[in-house]
Scaffold this motif. Structure first.
Motif: not given
Length: 200
Positions: A9-24
């Motif tokens: 979950l941490l790995k996914s958050a680090l990989e995908i999190g920035p893209v989701l933050v950009f979107f929001v």
């Protein structure tokens, strides 16, 4: 050096999190204009400026925790800095929109060069995830090469013919869905050429 395992979950958050933050952040700031140093910047440019250090920080943390970054992650980070930086510096969103095109062209070209040499460079990157026979890797590499070139063309069509908001939705969800569907479509290849099936 072997990759250290961390919480998925941490790995996914680090990989995908920035893209989701950009979107929001884009949805929150898309209609705003910011005056910085006497020049007006729309929300997309401001969000891009924040996305670059966030992506680098998450990539750096991922490297620190796992001791490993894939070539794809390194190339992606470099292109985000270059094209995102150009968009912010020149106040022109087109550079950032072209980034996925260049990423897919680079990966497609690299895989194509390997195929011309009779090699599957995809195997070097993904062998630990999907153990396949040589024939399977060659077929999968050909499919990935075509897929990457297709995504490059699709990204160009979307950002050149549609609104920035439409492109952001496409980049966040459309490309992710395309990759997911592509992998699902390879199920028969994995079954036919999987090493586990051979051994059994």
């Amino acid at each position: 050096m072997a990759e250290r395992q961390i919480n998925p979950l941490l790995k996914s958050a680090l990989e995908i999190g920035p893209v989701l933050v950009f979107f929001v952040a884009y949805l929150a700031l898309k209609d705003r204009v910011f005056t910085i140093g006497g020049e007006a910047y729309d929300g997309f440019i401001v969000v891009t400026a924040g996305f670059i250090p966030l992506m680098l920080a998450c990539t750096g943390l991922l490297w620190k925790l796992t001791g490993h970054l894939s070539r794809m992650q390194v190339v992606t980070a470099v292109l985000i800095v270059v094209f995102g930086g150009l968009s912010v510096w020149l106040n022109d969103e087109r550079f950032f929109k072209m980034k996925p095109t260049l990423i897919y062209l680079l990966f497609g070209t690299a895989l194509g060069i390997g195929l011309l040499r009779g090699e599957s460079w995809l195997r070097t990157v993904m062998e630990g995830l999907m153990p396949l026979r040589h024939e399977g890797w060659m077929i999968l590499t050909k499919r990935f090469t075509a897929f990457f070139f297709g995504l490059a063309i699709l990204n160009e069509l979307v950002w050149r013919t549609m609104t920035t908001e439409a492109w952001v939705y496409f980049k966040t969800f459309g490309l992710t869905a395309a990759v997911f569907v592509f992998f699902l479509a390879q199920g028969s290849l994995f079954k036919r050429y999987g090493l586990e099936q051979d051994e059994s």
